[in-house]
Design a protein around this motif. Structure first.
Motif, PDB file in Angstrom:
ATOM      1  N   GLU A   1      63.358  61.573  39.650  1.00  0.00           N
ATOM      2  CA  GLU A   1      64.067  62.845  39.478  1.00  0.00           C
ATOM      3  C   GLU A   1      63.133  64.044  39.692  1.00  0.00           C
ATOM      4  OE1 GLU A   1      67.269  63.659  39.506  1.00  0.00           O
ATOM      5  OE2 GLU A   1      67.495  61.519  39.872  1.00  0.00           O
ATOM      6  N   GLU A   2      61.873  63.919  39.263  1.00  0.00           N
ATOM      7  CA  GLU A   2      60.896  64.990  39.527  1.00  0.00           C
ATOM      8  C   GLU A   2      60.622  65.090  41.025  1.00  0.00           C
ATOM      9  OE1 GLU A   2      59.571  67.304  37.588  1.00  0.00           O
ATOM     10  OE2 GLU A   2      60.754  66.551  35.923  1.00  0.00           O
ATOM     11  N   ILE A   3      60.504  63.934  41.660  1.00  0.00           N
ATOM     12  CA  ILE A   3      60.265  63.912  43.106  1.00  0.00           C
ATOM     13  C   ILE A   3      61.438  64.573  43.824  1.00  0.00           C
ATOM     14  CG2 ILE A   3      60.011  62.396  45.116  1.00  0.00           C
ATOM     15  CD1 ILE A   3      58.539  60.429  43.163  1.00  0.00           C
ATOM     16  N   ARG A   4      62.656  64.279  43.379  1.00  0.00           N
ATOM     17  CA  ARG A   4      63.849  64.899  43.975  1.00  0.00           C
ATOM     18  C   ARG A   4      63.772  66.425  43.846  1.00  0.00           C
ATOM     19  NH1 ARG A   4      68.799  63.098  44.816  1.00  0.00           N
ATOM     20  NH2 ARG A   4      68.611  61.342  43.395  1.00  0.00           N
ATOM     21  N   THR A   5      63.404  66.904  42.667  1.00  0.00           N
ATOM     22  CA  THR A   5      63.305  68.350  42.449  1.00  0.00           C
ATOM     23  C   THR A   5      62.285  68.965  43.398  1.00  0.00           C
ATOM     24  OG1 THR A   5      63.928  68.087  40.137  1.00  0.00           O
ATOM     25  CG2 THR A   5      62.807  70.142  40.737  1.00  0.00           C
ATOM     26  N   ILE A   6      61.147  68.329  43.521  1.00  0.00           N
ATOM     27  CA  ILE A   6      60.088  68.834  44.401  1.00  0.00           C
ATOM     28  C   ILE A   6      60.580  68.898  45.845  1.00  0.00           C
ATOM     29  CG2 ILE A   6      57.825  68.285  45.396  1.00  0.00           C
ATOM     30  CD1 ILE A   6      57.158  67.058  42.558  1.00  0.00           C
ATOM     31  N   ILE A   7      61.206  67.830  46.295  1.00  0.00           N
ATOM     32  CA  ILE A   7      61.683  67.774  47.675  1.00  0.00           C
ATOM     33  C   ILE A   7      62.785  68.806  47.906  1.00  0.00           C
ATOM     34  CG2 ILE A   7      62.944  66.344  49.327  1.00  0.00           C
ATOM     35  CD1 ILE A   7      61.370  63.935  48.224  1.00  0.00           C
ATOM     36  N   ASP A   8      63.732  68.893  46.962  1.00  0.00           N
ATOM     37  CA  ASP A   8      64.858  69.814  47.122  1.00  0.00           C
ATOM     38  C   ASP A   8      64.429  71.281  47.110  1.00  0.00           C
ATOM     39  OD1 ASP A   8      66.536  67.666  47.359  1.00  0.00           O
ATOM     40  OD2 ASP A   8      67.368  67.826  45.331  1.00  0.00           O
ATOM     41  N   LEU A   9      63.355  71.590  46.402  1.00  0.00           N
ATOM     42  CA  LEU A   9      62.887  72.975  46.360  1.00  0.00           C
ATOM     43  C   LEU A   9      62.527  73.500  47.748  1.00  0.00           C
ATOM     44  CD1 LEU A   9      60.720  73.085  43.122  1.00  0.00           C
ATOM     45  CD2 LEU A   9      62.739  74.463  43.612  1.00  0.00           C
ATOM     46  N   TYR A  10      62.094  72.614  48.617  1.00  0.00           N
ATOM     47  CA  TYR A  10      61.689  73.040  49.951  1.00  0.00           C
ATOM     48  C   TYR A  10      62.856  73.678  50.711  1.00  0.00           C
ATOM     49  CZ  TYR A  10      59.399  73.115  54.447  1.00  0.00           C
ATOM     50  OH  TYR A  10      58.843  73.531  55.627  1.00  0.00           O
ATOM     51  N   ASP A  11      64.075  73.209  50.423  1.00  0.00           N
ATOM     52  CA  ASP A  11      65.245  73.716  51.137  1.00  0.00           C
ATOM     53  C   ASP A  11      65.826  74.985  50.524  1.00  0.00           C
ATOM     54  OD1 ASP A  11      65.131  71.602  52.954  1.00  0.00           O
ATOM     55  OD2 ASP A  11      66.295  70.307  51.636  1.00  0.00           O
ATOM     56  N   ARG A  12      65.249  75.470  49.459  1.00  0.00           N
ATOM     57  CA  ARG A  12      65.771  76.676  48.796  1.00  0.00           C
ATOM     58  C   ARG A  12      65.171  77.929  49.420  1.00  0.00           C
ATOM     59  NH1 ARG A  12      66.030  74.404  42.786  1.00  0.00           N
ATOM     60  NH2 ARG A  12      67.728  72.938  43.151  1.00  0.00           N
ATOM     61  N   PRO A  13      65.681  79.117  49.014  1.00  0.00           N
ATOM     62  CA  PRO A  13      65.271  80.366  49.657  1.00  0.00           C
ATOM     63  C   PRO A  13      63.759  80.593  49.753  1.00  0.00           C
ATOM     64  CG  PRO A  13      67.148  80.767  48.257  1.00  0.00           C
ATOM     65  CD  PRO A  13      66.745  79.327  48.051  1.00  0.00           C
ATOM     66  N   ARG A  14      63.019  80.363  48.680  1.00  0.00           N
ATOM     67  CA  ARG A  14      61.566  80.602  48.746  1.00  0.00           C
ATOM     68  C   ARG A  14      60.837  79.392  49.298  1.00  0.00           C
ATOM     69  NH1 ARG A  14      59.092  81.536  43.869  1.00  0.00           N
ATOM     70  NH2 ARG A  14      57.257  82.162  45.004  1.00  0.00           N
TER      71      ARG A  14
END
Length: 130
Positions: free
Chosen positions: A68-81
């Motif tokens: 779940e932490e890995i998912r958060t890290i990966i998903d952050l890349y696709d966000r605005p910043r």
């Protein structure tokens, strides 16, 4: 590996061999939504993005991060910043992971010291019995 004029692609076999994991592992990460290869009929087609995500997943697992932490890290890349928010989050997680590992190391060192003392006492007691 398939090369097109648009983008290079890989099969599940090629990706599994490259990363030293099983097809089942890759399918598991796909089931969890961590990677999403294109489908051509029954065949999965992996692109550079999938390989990058798989590399991040496996690195995170090696370092002891839960999926779940890995998912958060990966998903952050696709966000605005994008990369900046991803890196800030990773740095905070690294601090937490480091503290956890250092505590575990202290616990292991204490356990090893206790084993050394116990072994010494056992050897001394055995020597007295001989």
């Amino acid at each position: 590996m398939t090369t097109t004029t648009e983008q290079q692609t890989w099969t599940i076999r090629e990706v599994a061999e490259e990363f030293g994991v099983t097809h089942r592992t890759i399918r598991h990460y796909e089931d969890l939504g961590l990677i999403s290869p294109e489908r051509r009929g029954q065949q999965r087609v992996y692109r550079r993005r999938d390989r990058t995500r798989l590399a991040l997943i496996l690195r995170g697992k090696r370092l002891g991060f839960p999926l779940e932490e890995i998912r958060t890290i990966i998903d952050l890349y696709d966000r605005p910043r994008g990369k900046a928010s991803q890196l800030e989050y990773v740095l905070s997680q690294i601090d937490e992971r480091r503290a956890d590992l250092e505590a575990r190391r202290r616990d292991l060192d204490d356990a090893l010291s206790e084993l050394d003392r116990w072994e010494e006492r056992c050897r001394e007691d055995l020597a007295k019995l001989s």
